[in-house]
Write an enzyme that holds these catalytic residues in place. Structure first.
Site, PDB file in Angstrom:
ATOM      1  N   HIS A 189      25.144  29.178  17.873  1.00  0.00           N
ATOM      2  CA  HIS A 189      25.093  29.251  16.412  1.00  0.00           C
ATOM      3  C   HIS A 189      25.508  30.663  16.010  1.00  0.00           C
ATOM      4  O   HIS A 189      25.283  31.610  16.770  1.00  0.00           O
ATOM      5  CB  HIS A 189      23.639  28.989  16.000  1.00  0.00           C
ATOM      6  CG  HIS A 189      23.397  28.828  14.537  1.00  0.00           C
ATOM      7  ND1 HIS A 189      23.291  29.899  13.684  1.00  0.00           N
ATOM      8  CD2 HIS A 189      23.212  27.721  13.777  1.00  0.00           C
ATOM      9  CE1 HIS A 189      23.054  29.462  12.457  1.00  0.00           C
ATOM     10  NE2 HIS A 189      22.998  28.144  12.489  1.00  0.00           N
ATOM     11  N   ASP A 247      17.356  31.047  22.364  1.00  0.00           N
ATOM     12  CA  ASP A 247      17.345  30.603  20.976  1.00  0.00           C
ATOM     13  C   ASP A 247      16.823  29.169  20.985  1.00  0.00           C
ATOM     14  O   ASP A 247      17.538  28.242  21.346  1.00  0.00           O
ATOM     15  CB  ASP A 247      18.770  30.693  20.415  1.00  0.00           C
ATOM     16  CG  ASP A 247      18.918  30.000  19.065  1.00  0.00           C
ATOM     17  OD1 ASP A 247      17.960  29.354  18.611  1.00  0.00           O
ATOM     18  OD2 ASP A 247      20.016  30.103  18.483  1.00  0.00           O
ATOM     19  N   GLN A 257      16.673  24.770  18.111  1.00  0.00           N
ATOM     20  CA  GLN A 257      16.858  23.319  18.173  1.00  0.00           C
ATOM     21  C   GLN A 257      15.934  22.631  19.168  1.00  0.00           C
ATOM     22  O   GLN A 257      15.775  21.423  19.108  1.00  0.00           O
ATOM     23  CB  GLN A 257      18.312  22.998  18.544  1.00  0.00           C
ATOM     24  CG  GLN A 257      19.314  23.324  17.459  1.00  0.00           C
ATOM     25  CD  GLN A 257      19.118  22.481  16.211  1.00  0.00           C
ATOM     26  OE1 GLN A 257      18.641  21.347  16.273  1.00  0.00           O
ATOM     27  NE2 GLN A 257      19.462  23.044  15.065  1.00  0.00           N
ATOM     28  N   LYS A 297      12.251  23.998  11.260  1.00  0.00           N
ATOM     29  CA  LYS A 297      12.851  22.972  12.115  1.00  0.00           C
ATOM     30  C   LYS A 297      11.794  22.231  12.927  1.00  0.00           C
ATOM     31  O   LYS A 297      12.114  21.360  13.719  1.00  0.00           O
ATOM     32  CB  LYS A 297      13.887  23.602  13.045  1.00  0.00           C
ATOM     33  CG  LYS A 297      15.107  24.128  12.273  1.00  0.00           C
ATOM     34  CD  LYS A 297      16.253  24.442  13.199  1.00  0.00           C
ATOM     35  CE  LYS A 297      17.222  25.402  12.585  1.00  0.00           C
ATOM     36  NZ  LYS A 297      18.413  24.731  12.069  1.00  0.00           N
ATOM     37  N   CYS A 321      27.736  26.097  11.307  1.00  0.00           N
ATOM     38  CA  CYS A 321      27.565  27.504  11.695  1.00  0.00           C
ATOM     39  C   CYS A 321      27.943  27.725  13.155  1.00  0.00           C
ATOM     40  O   CYS A 321      27.356  28.561  13.846  1.00  0.00           O
ATOM     41  CB  CYS A 321      26.137  28.008  11.460  1.00  0.00           C
ATOM     42  SG  CYS A 321      25.681  28.048   9.743  1.00  0.00           S
TER      43      CYS A 321
HETATM   44  C1  LIG Z   1      20.771  26.902  17.486  1.00  0.00           C
HETATM   45  C2  LIG Z   1      20.387  27.603  16.214  1.00  0.00           C
HETATM   46  N1  LIG Z   1      20.171  28.922  16.229  1.00  0.00           N
HETATM   47  C3  LIG Z   1      19.804  29.592  15.138  1.00  0.00           C
HETATM   48  C4  LIG Z   1      19.631  28.962  13.926  1.00  0.00           C
HETATM   49  C5  LIG Z   1      19.225  29.764  12.739  1.00  0.00           C
HETATM   50  O1  LIG Z   1      17.971  29.376  12.292  1.00  0.00           O
HETATM   51  P1  LIG Z   1      17.427  29.890  10.890  1.00  0.00           P
HETATM   52  O2  LIG Z   1      18.506  29.566   9.898  1.00  0.00           O
HETATM   53  O3  LIG Z   1      16.197  29.102  10.674  1.00  0.00           O
HETATM   54  O4  LIG Z   1      17.185  31.348  11.012  1.00  0.00           O
HETATM   55  C6  LIG Z   1      19.833  27.582  13.859  1.00  0.00           C
HETATM   56  C7  LIG Z   1      19.653  26.868  12.579  1.00  0.00           C
HETATM   57  O5  LIG Z   1      20.535  26.391  11.927  1.00  0.00           O
HETATM   58  C8  LIG Z   1      20.229  26.891  15.019  1.00  0.00           C
HETATM   59  O6  LIG Z   1      20.453  25.576  14.989  1.00  0.00           O
END
Ligand SMILES: Cc1ncc(COP(=O)(O)O)c(C=O)c1O
Lengths: 153, 415
Positions: free
Chosen positions: B132, B209, B212, B235, B373
């Site tokens: 992401h 990270d 997910q 999430k 993203c």
């Molecule tokens: C794999 C991953 N990393 C990071 C994020 C970023 O999360 P947040 O927008 O809650 O900070 C997301 C969320 O879209 C994600 O799916």
């Protein structure tokens, strides 16, 4: 309200499938690149203005995007051929007003002709950028802007 | 308190689960809502909504500052959630749990607080091709600032990381590895345990990270032995605006603060400030108090439903949906890893995902259309964008049927 057919009219679907004036114009006098970074839509618009009277002699486009953005670009080129620069700018403004719900083509005077089929877009705020991308790019071409225009700025 | 779904031994009663989520009863454009965008964010059970409302109605006060009863009680409730989070991911101690705004802030905190002191010119940071943007840009910025090099683990056509190539990327110059547990755009479950072990053989710390994975599977940070683990409350059925960074104590002690100000200090004079100990050192300012309380309620809810029930059910939805989608002419799934979470990205060669998304919406079906993203993933798979359906344990087979019907309608419109 959200009858899909308001947006995906036959004419729009048809222009998506078979876009008109869909090629590079080598002898363009004006050119601009437009991007919708959130969607990845990207179109180049090419113009050739008549040297004597300034009308749009030739207009073409190239690129990729959703059906709405592509059909909008295609129909724009069809409707702008032979128009003056002033008329083109006026139509850009009217088109933008129509898709944002500030101009009702059924009750108010306008110069959009059959482009009024895009009025359904006003029901879909997230798709307004798709419909107007080609027009923003046209304006950038007329203004001879060097930077790619973006719907996010 | 609200009734939570009772723990059932092997089976998940979806209708009872759905009754816990008021928003799912909605109609959109005259159709029952089919909410299939759970990889973006999850809906909230009544227990979370009511806990936060109750907190605001009866218990709200600042934390860690007041001498009065209300503040003391709010502080206790707040600290209890830190304990709860630690138990939830099996962290050795709640002092290794830092509250942040979300995964994005957690990664930025590590890139800044750990990266800045420990990454120097010529050093390397390893991420993967399926991250992401939140796990790309902070490292890219750090590398630019330091003159370090960002190395990217390649991905194969099925969406699986190339582990041999990963092994080869680990060198004496590698300062940190940062990879996702599950890819949000492809659904791939990465073999993080093996990847962590490989990095540790060279003494390289690893950030996972978990944005997910937290909603799909139990996390045990001690078993994984990861150095950092980040996730977002929104999430995992909790409120927005709050998330968690787990970090091993030795790292937290070595890290420099990312923001400074109130609450993160021990003492301040105009000449010198002494920082508080972790986790407070990394929590400057008044925190998202009610959101922390809400996160606590969300974790209670997940515990009550039970991952042992969530996992087989979501896997069933994934299998059912994959088979059904593959029956649709012209549909191609992007991401066919052997280990996958209930996330399916797909494309039609001649229908743009945005058109798919708008047409599905006219039937009340909420899916994501775009690059999610993860622009480098789109580039890698040569698509401008995908449509993504992501399933939670509150989704049903009927909703997948509605999705499939909706997609047939889309292909009709664009025939
Ligand atoms: C794999 C991953 N990393 C990071 C994020 C970023 O999360 P947040 O927008 O809650 O900070 C997301 C969320 O879209 C994600 O799916």
């Amino acid at each position: 309200m959200a009858d899909q057919n308001e947006l995906y009219q036959q004419v729009i679907l048809e222009h998506n499938k078979k876009p008109r004036n869909f090629s590079v114009l080598e002898e363009a006098s004006h050119y601009a690149l437009g991007k919708n970074p959130l969607c990845g839509d990207q179109f180049a618009v090419y113009l050739k203005l008549n040297e004597d009277n300034g009308t749009i002699e030739e207009i073409r486009f190239q690129g990729s995007g959703c059906a709405i953005s592509k059909a909008s670009a295609s129909l724009m080129t069809v409707n702008l051929k032979g128009k003056s620069e002033e008329e083109a700018r006026l139509m850009k403004d009217e088109f933008q007003k129509m898709v944002t719900g500030q101009l009702d083509p059924d009750t108010e005077p306008h110069h959009l002709g059959r482009l009024s089929i895009f009025q359904g877009v006003k029901q879909y705020p997230v798709r307004v950028k798709c419909a107007s991308l080609a027009w923003h790019t046209l304006e950038a071409a007329l203004n001879k802007e060097q930077e790619a225009v973006s719907t996010e700025s | 308190m609200v009734t939570l779904m009772e723990k059932t031994a092997t089976h998940l009663d979806v209708e009872r689960i759905r009754a816990d989520f008021p928003i799912l009863k909605q109609k959109i454009h005259g159709h029952p809502l089919a909410y299939l965008d759970n990889a973006a964010t999850t809906q909230k059970p009544l227990s979370v909504i009511e806990r936060m409302t109750d907190f605001y109605m009866n218990e709200y006060a600042t934390v860690r500052r007041g001498v009065y009863e209300m503040s003391a009680r709010a502080t206790i409730a707040y600290d209890e959630v830190r304990e709860k989070v630690a138990r939830f991911i099996n962290a050795p101690s709640s002092s290794e749990i830092v509250f942040v705004r979300g995964t994005t802030e957690a990664i930025n905190l590590v890139a800044s607080g750990y990266g800045r002191p420990f990454v120097q010119a010529g050093d390397e940071v390893v991420i993967s091709a399926i991250e992401h943007h939140a796990n790309i840009v902070p490292w890219q910025q750090l590398c630019q600032e330091k003159g370090a090099v960002l190395k990217v683990i390649p991905v194969n056509d099925d969406g699986e990381l190339d582990i041999e190539a990963y092994q080869a990327l680990l060198t004496d110059k590698t300062r940190i590895v940062s990879v996702n547990h599950i890819s949000n755009s492809l659904g791939t479950i990465n073999p993080i345990k093996a990847m962590i072990d490989m990095a540790h053989q060279r003494g390289i710390p690893v950030l996972i990270d978990g944005a997910q994975s937290i909603q799909h599977m139990p996390i045990d940070v001690q078993a994984l032995d990861c150095d950092f683990f980040a996730f977002s409350s929104h999430k995992i059925y909790g409120p927005t605006g709050i998330g968690v960074l787990y970090a091993k104590r030795q790292h937290l002690n070595a890290m420099v603060p990312y923001q400074t100000g109130g609450d993160m200090i021990e003492s301040v004079t105009f000449e010198k400030t002494t920082f508080a100990k972790a986790p407070n050192k990394f929590e400057a300012g008044t925190p998202a108090i009610a959101e922390v309380i809400g996160l606590g309620a969300a974790l209670d809810y997940i515990n009550a439903v039970g991952y042992e029930n969530i996992q087989p059910y979501e896997h069933h939805l994934l299998t059912y949906a994959t088979q059904a989608l593959l029956q649709i002419e012209g549909l191609r799934i992007i991401g066919n890893a052997r280990e996958k979470a209930s996330v399916i990205s797909f494309v039609f060669d001649d229908i743009h995902p945005h058109d798919v998304g708008t047409l599905l919406d006219s039937r009340g079906i909420a899916v994501r259309a775009g690059h999610h993203c993860t622009q480098p993933v789109m580039e890698r798979f040569h698509v401008p964008a995908t449509t993504r359906a992501s399933f939670s344990f509150y989704n049903t087979q009927q909703e997948i049927d509605a999705l499939v019907d909706g997609l047939r309608m889309v292909t009709q419109v664009f025939r």
